[in-house]
Design an enzyme around this catalytic site. Structure first.
Site, PDB file in Angstrom:
ATOM      1  N   SER A   1      -9.805  -0.374   7.116  1.00  0.00           N
ATOM      2  CA  SER A   1      -9.235  -0.317   5.768  1.00  0.00           C
ATOM      3  C   SER A   1      -8.531  -1.561   5.268  1.00  0.00           C
ATOM      4  O   SER A   1      -8.166  -1.620   4.089  1.00  0.00           O
ATOM      5  CB  SER A   1      -8.280   0.864   5.656  1.00  0.00           C
ATOM      6  OG  SER A   1      -9.027   2.037   5.468  1.00  0.00           O
TER       7      SER A   1
ATOM      8  N   SER B   1      -9.586   2.048   2.851  1.00  0.00           N
ATOM      9  CA  SER B   1      -8.687   2.776   2.001  1.00  0.00           C
ATOM     10  C   SER B   1      -7.674   1.895   1.265  1.00  0.00           C
ATOM     11  O   SER B   1      -7.069   2.356   0.309  1.00  0.00           O
ATOM     12  CB  SER B   1      -7.926   3.812   2.833  1.00  0.00           C
ATOM     13  OG  SER B   1      -7.144   3.185   3.827  1.00  0.00           O
TER      14      SER B   1
ATOM     15  N   LYS C   1       0.860  -1.175   0.000  1.00  0.00           N
ATOM     16  CA  LYS C   1       0.000   0.000   0.000  1.00  0.00           C
ATOM     17  C   LYS C   1       0.905   1.235   0.000  1.00  0.00           C
ATOM     18  O   LYS C   1       1.919   1.262   0.724  1.00  0.00           O
ATOM     19  CB  LYS C   1      -0.882  -0.022   1.255  1.00  0.00           C
ATOM     20  CG  LYS C   1      -1.851   1.145   1.366  1.00  0.00           C
ATOM     21  CD  LYS C   1      -2.747   0.992   2.596  1.00  0.00           C
ATOM     22  CE  LYS C   1      -3.788   2.101   2.704  1.00  0.00           C
ATOM     23  NZ  LYS C   1      -4.674   1.926   3.867  1.00  0.00           N
TER      24      LYS C   1
HETATM   25  N1  GLN Z   1     -13.197   4.337   6.287  1.00  0.00           N
HETATM   26  C1  GLN Z   1     -12.522   4.774   7.460  1.00  0.00           C
HETATM   27  C2  GLN Z   1     -12.103   6.218   7.311  1.00  0.00           C
HETATM   28  O1  GLN Z   1     -12.329   6.780   6.282  1.00  0.00           O
HETATM   29  C3  GLN Z   1     -11.367   3.894   7.782  1.00  0.00           C
HETATM   30  C4  GLN Z   1     -10.137   4.188   7.020  1.00  0.00           C
HETATM   31  C5  GLN Z   1      -8.961   3.386   7.453  1.00  0.00           C
HETATM   32  O2  GLN Z   1      -9.082   2.380   8.138  1.00  0.00           O
HETATM   33  N2  GLN Z   1      -7.793   3.860   7.077  1.00  0.00           N
HETATM   34  O3  GLN Z   1     -11.552   6.792   8.209  1.00  0.00           O
END
Ligand code: GLN
Length: 507
Positions: A197, A173, A90
């Site tokens: 994420s 994400s 990532k």
């Molecule tokens: N969807 C969540 C957010 O937008 C989690 C994102 C994540 O785990 N990085 O914060």
């Protein structure tokens, strides 16, 4: 013969050790696939020269019989050397050999002078890096639509496609990671999970992913979003592969990450086959309420039945503050983000506005140009909830409820060994469907946020299909440091089912 890209990490590692295939051939095969499927928009950086140099070095070691690493831990399981296995990261992990953008214009062209601990540890096991994968800007998002970076083969930011249906989002994400693994462009990938994420994109793309206990994997060199929540973890097709990779990723990094746990690395493959006879699976009623769509419910219910057939017992439990996890998370995470992102001031690294009048103007223009809408939204929310006069009403209150959410889990774990439920209320939605509605995105995080707030390990494993023949993931949550148990429980399920070997058409 099974195509190279259909092999699991475990199978590929064994073939490399047996010299049935070389690390160079393997890397070339996956690089060619990544290029051929550039329309999925998963990769944001590829550098053949770097990857093939690493692969050649692995081949030399494999030929000499001096392969490095044992997959982490103390051995005794199925963990052998991972020498020559390629994976992709990532684009939130700092890498010396590839640019690191965190999906942001702010870090366009940025090259880190050091590797993150996770990347060093994996490369230290002889793992080859294929490139960097697309993600939401600074890991903020649930659909990967917030990336500001042009994927490989593109000249402008273009959303990652879900390989099961290219009109749909892959989740976020870590959407590039999940889509690339599902499309077999890489055998596995790294992801990070702040509020879901790793688990949510794994669920949406029909793969397996685990977020370990907070502090288990080092955060050193991970571009920070919300530091009290951020955790790294592997995304692969099977629980066994996740066990192999997680074993190589975890362990103390006390000098470089102040929240790193002082707990030795483990070999998570050792207990994969342990019996789950009599295992008490807690089923929280709040995870099966109104918000859960019928198709996801049907798949998760069927998976729970399968566990009963395997000898587990289902125990009703309650996590009464599940709903509160959304406001709590969307106060705490932006608060920490607003503080973490203050470092992007146009001075130390990354983007700087070209024209400005004075220092304050330079800050303003740099940040206005460098950050995308969602990131700005969170910085504003974060600065607001931390400001004098609102701190007690929002931030402090949220911290108190966070503690209660963690306590609720401890109460539940007096009655069960692991908790199971859905990962997300629906299957992956259409690209663009929720992109103008941040709150709709936030609400869809309801089932992943509680474990994040409590710092507990959680995973997602393929459990069937729902609407539009899209994958549905089941979530397993364990108590602190119970990663081995989660992977064991997931592995037993994968030995009895074949959801995890299904693949999207055309890949
Ligand atoms: N969807 C969540 C957010 O937008 C989690 C994102 C994540 O785990 N990085 O914060």
């Amino acid at each position: 013969m099974t195509a190279l890209h259909d092999l699991s990490v475990a199978q590929l590692a064994a073939k490399l050790r047996a010299k049935d295939v070389s690390a160079t051939e393997t890397a070339q095969h996956f690089l060619a696939r990544a290029r051929a499927h550039a329309s999925l928009c998963t990769f944001v950086a590829i550098d053949e020269e770097v990857t093939l140099r690493q692969a050649a070095a692995a081949d030399v070691r494999l030929a000499k019989g001096t392969a490095i690493g044992t997959g982490g831990g103390t051995g005794g399981g199925t963990a052998g050397s991972l020498e020559g296995v390629p994976i992709a990261h990532k684009d939130i992990f700092a890498t010396k050999d590839f640019l690191t953008t965190a999906g942001s214009r702010m870090l366009e062209g940025y090259r880190s002078p050091f590797n993150s601990t996770i990347v060093s540890k994996l490369e230290g096991q002889g793992i080859i890096t294929l490139g960097k994968l697309n993600c939401d800007e600074f890991a903020m998002g649930s659909s990967n639509e917030n990336s500001a970076v042009a994927p490989v083969g593109h000249t402008a930011p273009t959303p990652v496609k879900n390989p099961w249906d290219i009109t749909r989002i892959p989740g976020g994400s870590s959407g590039g990671s999940a889509a690339a693994v599902a499309a077999r462009l890489t055998p596995a990938a790294t992801g990070t999970d702040t509020g879901g994420s790793i688990r949510q994109p794994a669920s949406f793309c029909g793969i397996t992913g685990i977020k370990p206990t907070y502090g288990r994997a080092s955060r050193y060199g991970m571009v920070a979003f919300a530091s009290s929540l951020d955790q790294a973890g592997p995304m692969a097709r099977t629980a066994e592969d996740c066990a192999l990779l997680l074993s190589a990723m975890c362990g103390p990094d006390l000098d470089r990450d102040s929240t790193s746990l002082d707990v030795a690395a483990e070999d998570y493959t050792r207990s994969l086959n342990d019996s789950i006879e009599g295992l008490r699976i807690g089923v929280p009623k709040e995870f099966f309420g109104e918000g859960l769509s019928a198709d996801v419910r049907t798949a998760v219910d069927a998976a729970l039945n399968e566990y009963e057939k395997l000898g587990a017992k289902l125990v009703p439990v309650s996590l009464p503050r599940t709903e509160l996890s959304i406001p709590v998370y969307y106060i705490i995470a932006p608060a920490e983000a607003s503080s973490n992102l203050s470092r992007f001031d146009g001075v130390k690294f990354g983007h700087r506005a070209e024209k400005y009048i004075d220092l304050a103007d330079m800050y303003k223009k740099t940040r206005a140009e460098g950050f995308g809408d969602e990131v700005k939204r969170r910085i504003m929310i974060g600065a607001y909830v931390l400001s004098h006069g609102y701190y007690d009403a929002y931030y402090l209150q949220a911290q108190k409820i966070r503690r209660m959410i963690a306590d609720d889990f401890q109460q539940a774990f007096t009655e069960c060994d692991v908790i199971a439920g859905p990962v997300a209320p629906t299957v992956a939605w259409k690209i663009g469907e929720k992109s103008d509605d941040p709150v709709a995105n936030y609400l869809a995080d309801i089932f992943t946020l509680p474990a994040s707030l409590a710092g507990l390990p959680g995973m997602s494993l393929p459990a069937g299909f729902g609407a539009g023949h899209m994958p549905v993931g089941m979530q397993l949550i364990g108590n602190y440091l119970q990663e081995a148990r989660l992977l064991n429980v997931a592995h037993r399920f994968q030995q009895a089912t074949d959801w995890h070997v299904r693949k999207p058409e055309g890949f």
